[in-house]
Design a protein around this motif. Structure first.
Motif, mmCIF file in Angstrom:
data_model
loop_
_atom_site.group_PDB
_atom_site.id
_atom_site.type_symbol
_atom_site.label_atom_id
_atom_site.label_comp_id
_atom_site.label_asym_id
_atom_site.label_seq_id
_atom_site.Cartn_x
_atom_site.Cartn_y
_atom_site.Cartn_z
ATOM 1 N N LYS A 107 -9.606 3.566 -6.177
ATOM 2 C CA LYS A 107 -8.249 3.955 -6.574
ATOM 3 C C LYS A 107 -7.373 4.177 -5.352
ATOM 4 C CE LYS A 107 -6.885 5.943 -10.898
ATOM 5 N NZ LYS A 107 -7.803 6.476 -11.910
ATOM 6 N N SER A 108 -7.948 4.857 -4.352
ATOM 7 C CA SER A 108 -7.151 5.180 -3.173
ATOM 8 C C SER A 108 -6.823 3.915 -2.380
ATOM 9 C CB SER A 108 -7.903 6.172 -2.285
ATOM 10 O OG SER A 108 -9.063 5.572 -1.754
ATOM 11 N N GLU A 109 -7.784 2.966 -2.367
ATOM 12 C CA GLU A 109 -7.545 1.709 -1.670
ATOM 13 C C GLU A 109 -6.367 0.976 -2.318
ATOM 14 O OE1 GLU A 109 -11.136 -0.507 -1.400
ATOM 15 O OE2 GLU A 109 -10.425 -1.776 0.233
ATOM 16 N N ARG A 110 -6.351 0.987 -3.655
ATOM 17 C CA ARG A 110 -5.259 0.312 -4.360
ATOM 18 C C ARG A 110 -3.930 0.995 -4.093
ATOM 19 N NH1 ARG A 110 -7.318 -1.024 -10.375
ATOM 20 N NH2 ARG A 110 -5.106 -1.230 -10.812
ATOM 21 N N ARG A 111 -3.978 2.305 -4.055
ATOM 22 C CA ARG A 111 -2.730 3.034 -3.782
ATOM 23 C C ARG A 111 -2.203 2.692 -2.400
ATOM 24 N NH1 ARG A 111 -4.422 7.513 -6.524
ATOM 25 N NH2 ARG A 111 -5.350 8.452 -4.671
ATOM 26 N N ARG A 112 -3.142 2.616 -1.431
ATOM 27 C CA ARG A 112 -2.731 2.293 -0.053
ATOM 28 C C ARG A 112 -2.090 0.909 0.007
ATOM 29 N NH1 ARG A 112 -4.633 -0.976 3.535
ATOM 30 N NH2 ARG A 112 -6.523 -1.383 2.362
ATOM 31 N N VAL A 113 -2.733 -0.063 -0.675
ATOM 32 C CA VAL A 113 -2.203 -1.427 -0.661
ATOM 33 C C VAL A 113 -0.800 -1.454 -1.271
ATOM 34 C CG1 VAL A 113 -2.478 -3.740 -1.619
ATOM 35 C CG2 VAL A 113 -4.460 -2.525 -0.689
ATOM 36 N N LEU A 114 -0.642 -0.780 -2.407
ATOM 37 C CA LEU A 114 0.668 -0.765 -3.071
ATOM 38 C C LEU A 114 1.712 -0.103 -2.188
ATOM 39 C CD1 LEU A 114 -0.301 0.029 -6.766
ATOM 40 C CD2 LEU A 114 0.649 -2.085 -5.834
ATOM 41 N N ARG A 115 1.296 0.930 -1.493
ATOM 42 C CA ARG A 115 2.231 1.618 -0.607
ATOM 43 C C ARG A 115 2.684 0.678 0.510
ATOM 44 N NH1 ARG A 115 -0.734 6.083 0.002
ATOM 45 N NH2 ARG A 115 -1.552 5.390 2.001
ATOM 46 N N GLU A 116 1.715 -0.042 1.065
ATOM 47 C CA GLU A 116 2.066 -0.952 2.162
ATOM 48 C C GLU A 116 2.926 -2.110 1.669
ATOM 49 O OE1 GLU A 116 -0.588 -2.243 5.216
ATOM 50 O OE2 GLU A 116 -1.902 -0.521 4.873
ATOM 51 N N VAL A 117 2.598 -2.603 0.465
ATOM 52 C CA VAL A 117 3.411 -3.673 -0.105
ATOM 53 C C VAL A 117 4.856 -3.204 -0.239
ATOM 54 C CG1 VAL A 117 3.872 -4.952 -2.232
ATOM 55 C CG2 VAL A 117 1.561 -4.890 -1.278
ATOM 56 N N GLY A 118 5.017 -1.954 -0.635
ATOM 57 C CA GLY A 118 6.360 -1.411 -0.793
ATOM 58 C C GLY A 118 7.113 -1.322 0.522
ATOM 59 N N LYS A 119 6.339 -1.066 1.597
ATOM 60 C CA LYS A 119 6.995 -0.852 2.888
ATOM 61 C C LYS A 119 7.404 -2.156 3.560
ATOM 62 C CE LYS A 119 4.045 1.916 4.795
ATOM 63 N NZ LYS A 119 3.252 2.879 5.536
ATOM 64 N N ARG A 120 6.545 -3.200 3.386
ATOM 65 C CA ARG A 120 6.765 -4.427 4.140
ATOM 66 C C ARG A 120 7.691 -5.383 3.392
ATOM 67 N NH1 ARG A 120 1.778 -4.929 6.859
ATOM 68 N NH2 ARG A 120 1.250 -2.868 7.661
ATOM 69 N N ARG A 121 8.147 -6.390 4.120
ATOM 70 C CA ARG A 121 8.859 -7.475 3.463
ATOM 71 C C ARG A 121 7.857 -8.272 2.642
ATOM 72 N NH1 ARG A 121 13.864 -7.961 5.899
ATOM 73 N NH2 ARG A 121 13.976 -6.919 7.907
ATOM 74 N N SER A 122 8.346 -8.903 1.604
ATOM 75 C CA SER A 122 7.420 -9.450 0.614
ATOM 76 C C SER A 122 6.599 -10.605 1.153
ATOM 77 C CB SER A 122 8.189 -9.884 -0.623
ATOM 78 O OG SER A 122 9.044 -10.949 -0.280
ATOM 79 N N PHE A 123 6.996 -11.224 2.279
ATOM 80 C CA PHE A 123 6.202 -12.341 2.778
ATOM 81 C C PHE A 123 5.199 -11.906 3.847
ATOM 82 C CE2 PHE A 123 10.112 -12.240 5.274
ATOM 83 C CZ PHE A 123 9.622 -12.216 6.568
#
Lengths: 625, 382
Positions: A107-123
């Motif tokens: 769960k925490s790994e998924r949260r981290r990934v989603l957080r990073e996706v939110g921070k970065r540009r989509s590409f």
């Protein structure tokens, strides 16, 4: 209508003024256009190219390090990681959901990934997980069509298959630190690693290779649009060591019984280092991955100093092994002859000072051979006193002590061969006669490294100025280089022969100090010299009340055990030095290790076989995968 | 007093179509077509997302322009005030209930269309002022008391627009108003006096500006201080222009525009993209086309025999010409980046509509150029 006409004329006048103003404005605009697009055009053209083109460095694969039989010691292991590119999937959550079913994301790994996706540009790719095993990679690859936005990236990580056993020779690579930056732009690549210790450090430039570059067109957001040009890099060179990993492994295994020890095994004629072991050691793969602060602190503050390569950074008083130097100096000077006898009654006096033999009961009448065989201190006090410190120092230097011998590894110590001149410069005090005596049995100021002791043994065995070598340079024509012939030492052959006979007696005559632990197999016998290096001064009071045995003292105060040897006795091929810190008397602790290594070296004979012929053997050897 | 045309008869629709200034219409179409071509390039060689919609808007705006042109100029005179006040009311409406878009309240969402009253105000202000100056004598123009009302008519909407906040349009309204004051014969010293007053009022205006607007003005005076912030736009625009050189990089080859270094390439900075792809030659050509368009406007205005038509024609011409100058000067770093589109070429529905409606009025005035209209009671014929 007059008024209206006047209004009209006023309007016309004012309109003409406006039109004129308009023309002026238009000229200004045209002039500005000319200024930017014609006069300053070159500057802006350059800026536009700078905007457009980005240089991306391509890291070349790092060269491998192999042993003398081309068995890999340092390799680049493929490391797989899962990346998620958000813009390639319509639903990041759904993609992660499917990935979760395949490789089990927490769960925490998924949260981290989603957080990073939110921070970065989509590409920008976001790393979901690193260090995947093959099974996970296969699962993802098979299901790739159902995992939009997911891709597998291959990276290369340095890997040391022999881990702790080759750590001190190879060193390790790690991330570039701030002061190391500069020069090679490769160093600024994120994730790039350079050699920090050992051969990885000294041969870093050759191993590193040359960076390739890819010119890419990027947009204002930094997204790569296309590749414009590409220059392939040059992969790093392979570095082949003189080490025989089988001998190295055996050496490390034998040393592992002791808290702190080292051993160096050399080819007598070639100076090739076959094994260079030091314990305690460390896990170099940990350094590649990057240590957390706590582990790092525990490693560098460890009182056993696992990072130190004792073989060439450890400094020890050579103890009785130095008697070989004194004997050679005496014989070479012509002021002493082998048959000259001295009476040992356990102690002797020089001025008001008393000097003791390790055998307090005394050895009685001894000639030189007997004195080496039984390592009588009194005999060597006399010898040293007779010939003087300068001749001893000269011989020590001739045998390779007191100077660095190897450029291939960082951290080598010079050691110390004391002379009256040195003492005056270092302490401002005059040399005392007693100090010559103490030096005569390898105590006092004199300091050596295990590598120097091994070289000393090789030089005595061969009569040549052997220098140690760690790297086999590739010959220009591809064939193995001719064995280098070192110049002969400036020592009389007769003197060398006497000392060799003495070393033979140490190991193979019943009263020899190493007799109990020597090689018994015919043709494979060793010749050597034991040594015990005193760590603390024995006071007069203590001597009066009886000196404590080593095992009665705390570990830190026990003597270092030393042994230098070569084998076989006739036509020697392998030379060795073993130092066991606080191991007690040299004979019982260091000698068995040297015996086992010399015996195995002769049986295996890594020097005797052409490397190319050995390859077949390497293929089938265990643990080479 | 009845108003009569010079020929003494009402114009028929066919006659009106004949009298319509077709070269001007063609010129408008030509410039707009260049705009569509640039939007096609801005979309990366695609009709989406801008070019196609611009074409449809252009078609609708052209039809609307013709409709406006064919309506008698006296109709527009009659309803000039009404149009002005309705638009002013819409501006107040935006202030009260406007939807927020891009951090600024500019639209009234009518469900089907999003209305941008500030754009309509540009036309309404011209109509309102033309109507006012049509009705007063040349002596009245000299009386400061008679100028109070038109000054208020100009400043009130400008103030409302400034609060949205839309600095560019607010400034434009004031300049357009001032142009009309000038052309009807207000003494030059009065402009000087108002200018001095305006300078004195600067601190007050400054306090109404949003931080980003202040930053833009500060950046204008020293763009190098902040190359990655507000100065970035100006610098990138200059790079685009300069790297275009004399002949340009070729259609759809502008690296600055197509790699997104150019901000707002479909709206405010479209001229930069044009000059990057077609070079100095392309830029000067467009500038020349606009000059011809304005020359037509001046020529038409001077031939109109009634004050209302004259002022409307010149007002429209000057408003559009000031927009063009402001936009081009802005992208070349001569004036602060205030957010002014390039008329007819930039992407944007309401702006296109208001320019075309303006030219519809100009054409209407042109058709009725010989219509003599008295100062008072101009509505008798209707």
């Amino acid at each position: 209508m007059y008024r209206d006409n006047e209004r009209y004329r006023l309007f016309t006048r004012r309109a003409a003024l406006l039109a004129g103003a308009k023309l002026v404005v238009a000229s200004v605009l045209a002039g500005r256009m000319y200024q930017i697009q014609v006069i300053e055009s070159d500057r802006y053209k350059m800026l536009a190219e700078d905007n457009r083109i980005n240089m991306r460095l391509i890291a070349p694969p790092r060269g491998r390090i192999v042993d003398r039989f081309s068995s890999p010691l340092a390799v680049n292991r493929e490391s797989y990681r899962v990346l998620l590119i958000a813009e390639q999937t319509d639903d990041v959550n759904a993609t992660l959901e499917k990935l979760d079913r395949l490789i089990g994301l927490g769960k925490s790994e998924r949260r981290r990934v989603l957080r990073e996706v939110g921070k970065r540009r989509s590409f920008v790719p976001v790393t979901v997980r690193e260090g995947l095993d093959w099974r996970a990679v296969a699962k993802i690859e098979v299901n790739a069509p159902y995992l939009p936005g997911i891709s597998i990236d291959v990276d290369f990580a340095r890997d040391y298959p022999h881990s702790v056993k080759s750590a001190h020779v190879l060193g390790y690579v790690a991330a570039v630190s701030e002061p190391e930056l500069g020069g090679d732009p490769l160093l600024e690549l994120p994730g790039f690693r350079i050699g920090k210790e050992g051969v990885e450090k000294t041969r870093d430039l050759a191993l590193r290779g040359k960076a390739g570059a890819s010119q890419v067109e990027v947009n204002a957001m930094g997204r790569v649009i296309r590749e414009v040009g590409r220059v392939e890099g040059v992969p790093g060179n392979e570095v082949r060591l003189t080490i025989d990993m089988a001998m190295q492994t055996l050496a490390q295994d034998r040393l592992a019984y002791h808290q702190s020890a080292s051993a160096v095994l050399l080819g007598v004629e070639t100076g090739e280092i076959l094994a260079m072991a030091s314990t305690p050691s460390y896990e170099p793969n940990q350094f590649v991955r990057g240590l957390d602060a706590e582990t790092w602190r525990s490693v560098i503050s460890d009182p056993m100093t696992p990072l130190v390569n004792r073989s060439l950074s450890g400094l020890y008083a050579p103890g009785s092994t130095f008697k070989l130097v004194v004997a050679l100096a005496a014989l070479n000077s012509g002021r002493w002859w082998p048959g000259r006898r001295t009476y040992c009654r356990g102690f002797m006096e020089l001025g008001r000072a008393q000097f003791h033999c390790w055998n307090k009961h005394g050895h009685g009448w001894l000639d030189l051979l007997g004195a080496i065989e039984q390592s009588c201190d009194i005999y060597f006090y006399e010898l040293a006193h007779k010939i003087g410190i300068d001749r001893i120092a000269e011989m020590a230097v001739e045998l390779g002590l007191g100077a660095k011998l190897l450029s291939e590894l960082p951290g080598e110590q010079e050691g110390l061969v004391p002379t009256p001149g040195w003492k005056l410069a270092a302490t401002g005090e005059k040399w005392q006669g007693g100090e010559t005596l103490i030096t005569g049995i390898g105590q006092g100021f004199v300091l050596t490294t295990p590598l120097q002791l091994a070289v000393m043994a090789a030089r005595i065995a061969s009569g040549r100025a052997v220098r140690p070598r760690l790297v086999i340079e590739p010959a220009a024509d591809g064939t193995p280089p001719d064995e280098p012939l070192f110049p002969a030492l400036e020592i009389r052959e007769t003197a060398l022969r006497v000392v060799r006979r003495g070393m033979d007696a140490v190991a193979n005559r019943e009263r020899g100090t190493a007799y109990r632990y020597s090689i018994r197999e015919p043709e494979l016998e060793l010749a050597g010299k034991t040594g015990t290096s005193q760590v603390r001064r024995i006071s007069k009071r203590e001597r009066g009340s009886g000196v404590l045995k080593n095992h009665q003292r705390p570990w830190r105060e026990r003597d270092h055990a030393l042994f230098v040897a070569y084998a076989p006795v006739e036509r020697p091929r392998y030379a060795i030095s073993v130092v066991v810190e606080h191991g007690g008397a040299g004979s019982s602790v260091a000698t068995p290790i040297a015996r086992d290594l010399l015996l195995e070296a002769q049986r295996r004979d890594p020097l005797g076989v052409d490397a190319d012929n050995r390859l077949a053997w390497v293929e089938t050897a265990p643990g080479q995968g | 007093m009845a108003t009569v045309s010079a020929t003494g008869e009402e114009l028929t629709l066919g006659r009106k179509l004949l009298l319509l200034n077709w070269p001007l219409v063609l010129l408008l179409c030509l410039i707009s077509a260049i705009g569509v071509g640039m939007l096609y390039s801005a979309g990366g060689g695609s009709w989406e997302p801008w070019a196609m919609r611009q074409v449809m808007r252009l078609g609708a705006a052209l039809v609307l322009m013709l409709v406006v042109a064919l309506i008698d100029i006296r109709f527009w005179l009659r309803y000039a005030y009404a149009i002005y006040f309705v638009t002013a009311a819409l501006l107040v409406g935006v202030e009260v209930a406007g939807a927020t878009g891009m951090g600024a309240r500019r639209w009234i969402d009518l469900g089907v269309v999003r209305l941008q009253p500030s754009e309509l105000m540009k036309i309404a202000l011209i109509l309102g002022l033309a109507r006012y100056f049509h009705g007063i004598s040349i002596e009245d123009v000299g009386r400061p008391s008679r100028l109070l009302a038109p000054v208020l008519m100009t400043l009130a909407p400008a103030f409302l627009v400034l609060r949205q906040p839309d600095l560019g349009t607010a400034v434009m309204l004031v300049i357009a108003g001032a142009t009309i004051f000038f052309v009807v014969g207000v003494r030059l010293w009065k402009f000087a006096a108002v200018g001095a007053l305006g300078l004195a009022a600067m601190p007050v205006v400054w306090s109404f500006l949003r931080p980003y607007q202040r930053q833009r003005i500060l950046t204008f005076f020293d763009p190098e201080t902040d190359p990655l912030g507000a100065g970035y736009h100006i610098l990138q625009a200059k790079i685009a222009l300069g790297s275009g050189g004399v002949f340009g990089k070729g259609y759809m080859q502008g690296s600055q525009a197509h790699l997104d270094f150019l901000p707002e390439r479909q709206t405010d900075f479209i001229f930069t993209m044009l000059a990057e792809e077609f070079g100095l030659i392309g830029g000067l050509e467009v500038l020349a086309l606009f000059l011809v368009l304005f020359a037509y406007g001046f020529g038409i205005a001077l031939r109109i025999r009634n004050q209302f038509g004259r002022v409307v024609a010149l007002g429209v011409t000057m408003t559009v010409s000031i927009y063009v100058s402001l936009n081009i000067a802005m992208v070349m770093g001569l004036v602060p980046v205030v957010g002014a589109p390039l008329p007819l070429i930039s992407y944007g529905g309401t702006a296109m509509l208001s320019v075309m409606v303006g030219y519809g009025l100009l054409l209407s005035a042109s058709i009725g150029k010989d219509t003599a209209i008295g100062k008072s009671a101009p509505f008798d014929d209707f």
